[in-house]
Design an enzyme around this catalytic site. Structure first.
Site, PDB file in Angstrom:
ATOM      1  N   ARG A 168     -15.592   0.908   3.009  1.00  0.00           N
ATOM      2  CA  ARG A 168     -15.153  -0.488   2.829  1.00  0.00           C
ATOM      3  C   ARG A 168     -15.297  -1.275   4.121  1.00  0.00           C
ATOM      4  O   ARG A 168     -15.647  -2.452   4.113  1.00  0.00           O
ATOM      5  CB  ARG A 168     -13.699  -0.521   2.343  1.00  0.00           C
ATOM      6  N   LYS A 187      -2.071   7.773   0.623  1.00  0.00           N
ATOM      7  CA  LYS A 187      -1.680   8.598   1.768  1.00  0.00           C
ATOM      8  C   LYS A 187      -0.178   8.853   1.767  1.00  0.00           C
ATOM      9  O   LYS A 187       0.287   9.972   2.004  1.00  0.00           O
ATOM     10  CB  LYS A 187      -2.102   7.909   3.071  1.00  0.00           C
TER      11      LYS A 187
END
Lengths: 434, 434
Positions: A168, A187
């Site tokens: 990205r 995460k």
């Protein structure tokens, strides 16, 4: 299922099924789908958006691309905090040991700074010897010994997110709300926590300056937490000016130590205590928020937060003497004071500009592979609302490399606005969402 | 200039400068920009569009990524035709030798079929021995000897388009009007031609069924031609039913030979003559379109088109005896007739469905790396507007592989619609744009 069909459906604004998202992510994670197809999908998501159900499926798939910690053998609620990032945003180093001192287990996996915003790992690494690259086994061991660990992302945690994030960054698909929410939460949800407090910054210095965007991001992450069985509370907090007075890695660690000693700037202290109290409350250690605030306050006043911090520094290889002798932290060679050109009240300290100036001084990275200087940064003597005399120093720059100094000082001189009357008071915590 | 900044600007709907497009394409072509960045840009272009100036810059950059033919040493106007593709669209094999017989130099670089549409190279390769993989030197030599060459894209022609097209195919970014226009025109503009006739198909069997889309594509290509100094005329032609009667590679070559002998279905003949006349006129060999039509008509009646075709077949390694003995073309083992289930008039022959059935019989490719059977296909005995008796055969399928035969025959049975009265007559050439 062909990857190109998934891309086409998202391109045309259709909703992807959880199965489509799972398959795409797991095949991408195993290297069976090439980067160019993931890049096309990321751009289609950027421009077409994702529903809450799609965002949840993406988060789950990225979390499950790696290990999910099981901390059930360690007693106590597992709670973490995440901030979307700002300037001078150093609360992690205060609230994590404070919450641990109150009985919360804090397996905090943090990131590095980029652009005008700082990163927890960079701040911690300004402590001589401190290691953030722990294995999952070492993380568990530190947690068992002192209830808090402050580490970087390991290769086992959400590898699909790691790969997608890097992609990205080079395909102009970073600033997508569902992709940001899924990246953060994948995460955090791998940490094995039961509750999470989010500090979503809003205002000029925030990653998402607009309050409506910040609110939407907070809501997206709350929804993901709900879908994955994790209690989430989000505080929308002010980033129109930097937090506290010390800006730059070692200068921020020094400020954290001040706060842990019961001193330090009131805004840094207040936000750290509030976030720690939310963690204690959300973790179920107190039934009322008020009681949680009092418990955190007692831990701070009793020096228990500082003691935990000293312990975690020691366990992660750092020099614990910095806790009592902050002069052992890296220091810059030069100091340059900037002075006010008129008297009045500080009405603005343009936050993003200040963040950029700190980066130019060497405290931050312009690109992901840049290096940083732990010693440099700023100390703010004046904050928004403070009275100032003409010629009075409003900040001190701590300088080593002078190559981009003039540019940085020019930005800083323009960042300060002084007016005759004081500005209206702005609350630090703007909203709370659950 | 960073690739990621170019992607970001297009993502945000801004217009890219010619310099940005040039640099992106030339660096991509040299392998300095990876596929994942090109994929992200392609998706951003797909969803945000491109202005005429951007489309022109993209075409020029892709053309200039490779060689541009200089045919100035060969006397005569250099003119080509391009069709956006359809079912039974075999006019190239007729009009190219016809135009050459009238004095036009036709350096035709064509493509292969995909999905429900056929490709000129596949049709040519059903002629025993015929080679389409000529080098640019061989192309020039054939042109010098007979004024027409019928070849495939060489590696030297618009390599950036070749790379981007393969990428678009797997990233769901094919059906973008500016990307389609730039892809077609970058190859045509590398042929060293001064004029181009476009046959833009519209209706059910066309790549872009909607007339407004077809018109917009035609206009985009006309604008590109104008920007690059090439006269372009576009005919919007009907693809609501297949063109002619023979569908499938060898069957289409056989029909082309019929037309070149002055026979064959009237629609194939009329469209081929009209397109050839446009080439003669646009090439400046006649000052009026009417005179150009007469000149082409005379070439057809005099057998000069057939003679040129025989010559180019010979020069490109094919067996010229097929021109007089079409029985030497590949023939299928089996024939299956489909019969009308009621009497009346044919009101519809669903074109895309027929194209798909031909593909299932083995005459076309489902994916770019599929193989084809030159012998198989259909011969239509009835076309839209024709009267039909109950039980009368309306088509004959030419079959070898029976694995997907039932599926194909089912599609064909449903593709035919019969009603009591005849449908309104539809013109073959719907519009002309210049």
């Amino acid at each position: 299922l062909r990857a190109v069909d998934v891309i086409e459906r998202k391109r045309d604004g259709l909703e992807l099924s959880p199965e489509e998202i799972d398959l795409f992510v797991s095949r991408y994670s195993r290297g069976e789908i090439p980067d160019y197809q993931a890049a096309a999908l990321a751009m289609a998501v950027f421009l077409r958006g994702m529903s809450p159900a799609e965002t949840l499926a993406l988060t789950r798939a990225m979390r499950d691309s790696g290990e999910v910690l099981d901390l059930s053998t360690i007693p106590g609620p597992k709670v973490d905090k995440h901030s979307t990032g700002g300037v001078g945003d150093k609360t992690s180093l205060i609230l994590a040991p404070l919450a641990a001192a109150c009985g919360v287990v804090v397996p905090m996996i943090s990131g590095r700074g980029l652009g005008h915003t700082g990163g927890t790992l960079d701040k911690l690494e300004s402590i001589p010897g401190f290691r953030t690259d722990l294995t999952l086994g070492q993380l568990r061991s530190v947690l068992e010994q002192c209830g808090v660990a402050l580490v970087g992302q390991t290769p086992e945690i959400a590898p699909a997110d790691r790969r997608l994030y890097a992609l990205r960054d080079v395909t102009a698909t970073v600033e997508s709300l569902p992709l940001i929410a899924a990246s953060i939460m994948s995460k955090k949800m791998a940490e094995g926590i039961s509750a999470l407090v989010l500090d979503v910054k809003t205002g000029d210095g925030a990653f998402l300056p607009d309050a409506a965007d910040a609110r939407a991001l907070a809501q997206a992450m709350i929804d993901i937490g709900r879908g994955l069985g994790c209690r989430v509370t989000a505080l929308l907090t002010d980033m129109e000016q930097p937090l506290g007075r010390g800006l730059g890695n070692a200068l921020e660690v020094a400020e954290c130590l001040e706060v842990l000693r019961g001193e330090g700037p009131p805004d840094t202290r207040a936000l750290s205590v509030e976030l720690a109290a939310r963690m204690v409350h959300l973790g179920g250690l107190e039934t009322s928020l008020e009681a949680a605030r009092e418990r955190v306050g007692r831990a701070l006043e009793g020096g228990h937060g500082l003691a935990r911090f000293r312990r975690v520094v020691e366990l992660q290889g750092g020099d614990p003497r910095i806790c009592d002798e902050p002069g052992r932290l890296p220091r810059s060679r030069d100091r340059i004071e900037l002075r006010a050109e008129r008297r009045g009240f500080v009405t603005r300290l343009a936050c993003r500009a200040v963040g950029r100036a700190i980066m130019l001084l060497g405290a931050g990275r312009e690109t992901v592979d840049g290096t940083i200087d732990a010693a440099v940064g700023l100390v703010l003597h004046k904050k928004v609302g403070d009275p100032v005399e003409m010629g009075e120093p409003f900040l001190t720059a701590h300088v080593n490399d002078r190559r981009r100094l003039d540019e940085a000082l020019g930005i800083l001189a323009s960042a300060l606005e002084i007016d005759e009357g004081p500005p209206p008071a702005a609350p630090l915590v703007r909203e709370v969402a659950t």
